[in-house]
Design an enzyme around this catalytic site. Structure first.
Site, PDB file in Angstrom:
ATOM      1  N   ASP A   1       0.847  -1.195   0.000  1.00  0.00           N
ATOM      2  CA  ASP A   1       0.000   0.000   0.000  1.00  0.00           C
ATOM      3  C   ASP A   1       0.881   1.243   0.000  1.00  0.00           C
ATOM      4  OD1 ASP A   1      -2.209   1.508  -0.133  1.00  0.00           O
ATOM      5  OD2 ASP A   1      -2.974   1.028   1.859  1.00  0.00           O
TER       6      ASP A   1
ATOM      7  N   LEU B   1     -12.049   6.292   8.767  1.00  0.00           N
ATOM      8  CA  LEU B   1     -12.277   7.737   8.752  1.00  0.00           C
ATOM      9  C   LEU B   1     -12.962   8.050  10.086  1.00  0.00           C
ATOM     10  CD1 LEU B   1     -14.004   9.609   5.798  1.00  0.00           C
ATOM     11  CD2 LEU B   1     -14.261  10.319   8.149  1.00  0.00           C
TER      12      LEU B   1
ATOM     13  N   HIS C   1       4.076   5.314  13.521  1.00  0.00           N
ATOM     14  CA  HIS C   1       2.943   5.686  12.651  1.00  0.00           C
ATOM     15  C   HIS C   1       1.589   5.351  13.262  1.00  0.00           C
ATOM     16  CE1 HIS C   1       2.401   1.494  11.736  1.00  0.00           C
ATOM     17  NE2 HIS C   1       1.642   1.685  10.682  1.00  0.00           N
ATOM     18  N   GLY C   2       1.567   4.623  14.362  1.00  0.00           N
ATOM     19  CA  GLY C   2       0.287   4.254  14.948  1.00  0.00           C
ATOM     20  C   GLY C   2       0.546   3.512  16.233  1.00  0.00           C
TER      21      GLY C   2
END
Lengths: 143, 486
Positions: B98, B208, B409-410
């Protein structure tokens, strides 16, 4: 089903093992495992349309890689969930050739209980091997 | 899990595996994290990271960020730089399928008090306008020739066609369009898979979210104010997605190509086929770099079209324009890339190719490529937590040189998807979350269970580790009130 999903192998992805008495059976099982990663029940896929799959590769394991990748391609390009009931594989002059037809239908969120989109077949620990009972593969899908 | 003996502790938050551990390691492997975080990492992380350390042309260290977990090829959270002038390679396995998976953060001038009563309607509208789930498509109707323009122009294409505001570009990494993207380097299959997926979320860990900044979660109010976060209980929107089937196919195409030339043409042997690579300065390496840039641009455009629909949804629900709602971007940051950057290696400035897989760039104040308005602050870094726990806005730090200015990143997974599904049930989790004030719409209840908060590491601990290690520092923490889960 001649495949099973493996716990705790690929922490963020999905790993499966598929088996078959012969190569064709293994390819069919691995195809279903890939589609089953995306939706709950492969038996719920109706054979409304079809796509012909023709591949060749000098390496047998990469032929499997390409085959699974074809199913992922049609999922995005045509929005199709495909099952392949039969494949024909033969060796010709050091090349492995595959001919198959995938049958299926467009993804319908009201009928197909979704799991996770498969992005790609990875080559990490990817393995296809002959065993005393037939054939076995180990595959990690990126999701 | 106990930390393997081969991993030596260098400081409170830095650990190392010496090159003598594995044949072919050219540099040490280093992991950033507290003892507790390292204990939560699966053993495969260390194996994969030491494989990365064998890449031809690697310089400095092979790094893993505090949220690291095993992946394929590189671990997730892996950072490695290669020197192209000395045979340094580019590897699709160091970027991920990705390509330019990333995060975008938008503020509003609405507060929790105004949004909470409308959250169901808002999330339902977002769910309708931003397609999600397996093979999701159809948010933007364009032809294939238009798609080829889009992958070369990224967010610029979108803004020129009315999907966004000119200021959105400045607030996107690479100004929303990386130079050098060449559509001649991409396959027909990649185009087929991607041209109808622009503006879609996808699935898995993509989401989202509508979030709130509570006053107690602002760590530095003057800094937060610089990002327009200055109202108590202010509502923001954050989302996570990438280059969809297009990027996945680009990575697959070149993985296959590199595999066929790596040994035969370049004499490179890797322990893991997923680390297939080619010298950046080779025909194959150059082509992949140009194709990967198309995928970078596609992801920027994807998030730009999603932003357009987010603004539309808010505007529809609150009967005010997006401008009146103050829906300005804070930033858009990528965490799956490879980029040519100048860094200090052994006290010399070198142009190196930095692979970041599950790791965002975190440039320090004053560095080139920062938006002018943030130049004196440093780069905003958006860290997505699990759906239940919260997310962060961080700033890059000037102490981040050693990791090539990269950070977490997370929160990073700590449990496999199958295991998570055995513990949590999607429908039950949905109800529990609603009870706790988080309204969720999802394309997949099973997928929801896989993304349960308990399947992830503690985001606060990850952020704390990056702060203590000097990679980034927190500005504000966000908690979710609504979520569209892909």
């Amino acid at each position: 089903m001649a495949y099973r999903f493996l716990d705790s192998v690929a922490i963020a992805d999905v790993a499966f093992e598929a088996t078959g008495e012969d190569l064709a059976e293994l390819f069919v099982a691995a195809g279903d495992a890939t589609i089953n990663t995306m939706i709950d029940s492969v038996d719920g896929i109706l054979a409304k349309t079809s796509r012909k799959i023709q591949l060749s590769n000098g390496e047998l394991d990469l032929l499997l890689f390409d085959f699974l990748q074809e199913l992922i391609y049609y999922k995005d390009a045509d929005g199709l969930l495909l099952r392949v009931p039969r494949v024909e594989i033969e060796e010709q002059g050091g090349e492995f050739k595959l001919i198959a037809t995938g049958f299926g239908e467009e993804i319908d969120p009201t009928r197909h209980e979704q799991r996770a989109d498969v992005k790609a077949v990875t080559l990490h620990q990817f393995k296809l091997e002959q065993t005393s009972e037939g054939w076995r593969c180990f595959v990690i899908l990126d999701i | 899990m106990t930390i393997p003996a081969k991993v030596k502790q260098l400081s409170e938050t830095l650990w190392e595996i010496a090159p003598s551990y594995k044949a072919g390691m050219k540099v040490p492997a280093r992991i950033v994290g507290t003892r507790n975080l390292l204990e939560s990492m699966d053993d495969a992380v260390f194996d994969q990271l030491t494989n990365v350390a064998t890449l031809p042309g690697i310089v400095g260290y092979a790094y893993c960020m505090p949220d690291g977990h095993s992946g394929y090829g590189f671990p997730i959270g892996g950072v490695a730089a290669t020197d192209p002038a000395r045979g340094g390679v580019i590897s699709p396995g160091g970027i991920g399928f990705d390509i330019n998976c990333g995060m975008r953060l938008i503020r509003t001038n609405l507060t929790l008090e105004e949004v909470a009563p409308r959250i169901k309607e808002l999330i339902d509208t977002l769910f309708e306008l931003v397609p999600s789930g397996v093979g999701s498509r159809g948010a933007l109707k364009i032809s294939k020739p238009q798609f080829l323009e889009l992958v070369e122009q990224g967010s610029r294409w979108c803004v020129r066609h009315g999907y966004g505001w000119p200021e959105d570009l400045e607030l996107t990494e690479e100004v929303g369009c990386i130079e050098g993207a060449d559509a001649a380097s991409i396959s027909k299959k990649a185009i087929d898979r991607g041209f109808n997926q622009v503006g879609t979320l996808g699935s898995g860990n993509h989401y989202l979210e509508v979030q709130v900044v509570r006053p107690e979660n602002v760590f530095d109010s003057s800094l937060a104010a610089r990002f327009g976060l200055n109202v108590p209980n202010q509502v923001v929107v954050m989302f996570h997605c990438g280059s969809r089937g297009f990027g996945h196919q680009v990575a697959t195409d070149y993985l296959r190509l590199f595999l066929s030339v790596m040994r035969k043409k370049y004499g490179i042997e890797m322990r893991d086929r997923e680390l297939a690579c080619a010298p950046l300065h080779s025909p194959e390496g150059t082509d992949y770099f140009a194709a990967m840039k198309c995928a970078l641009n596609m992801a920027f455009a994807n998030r730009q079209i999603i932003l357009h629909h987010v603004r539309k949804a808010f505007s529809r629900v609150f009967s005010r324009s997006a401008e009146e709602l103050g829906m300005h971007m804070i930033y858009d940051v990528s965490h799956n890339t490879a980029k040519l950057e100048r860094h200090l290696i052994d006290d010399r400035a070198l142009e190196v190719l930095v692979h970041r897989k599950g790791a965002p760039r975190a440039f320090a104040r004053g560095m080139e490529d920062l938006p002018p308005r943030y130049k004196d602050l440093g780069q905003p870094v958006i860290i997505g937590g699990s759906m239940e726990t919260g997310s962060y806005l961080l700033l890059g730090s000037s102490e981040g040189q050693e990791t090539f200015f990269s950070t977490a990143h997370g929160s990073g997974r700590r449990m496999s998807r199958t295991k998570a599904r055995k513990i949590w049930q999607g429908d039950k989790l949905l109800r529990e979350l609603k009870h706790r004030g988080i309204y969720v719409r999802t394309a997949s209840l099973r997928g929801l269970a896989e993304e349960a908060g308990g399947a992830y590491k503690d985001i606060d601990e990850v952020v704390e580790a990056t702060t203590r290690a000097g990679l980034s520092k927190p500005v504000a923490r966000f908690v979710p009130i609504g979520n569209v889960k892909g």
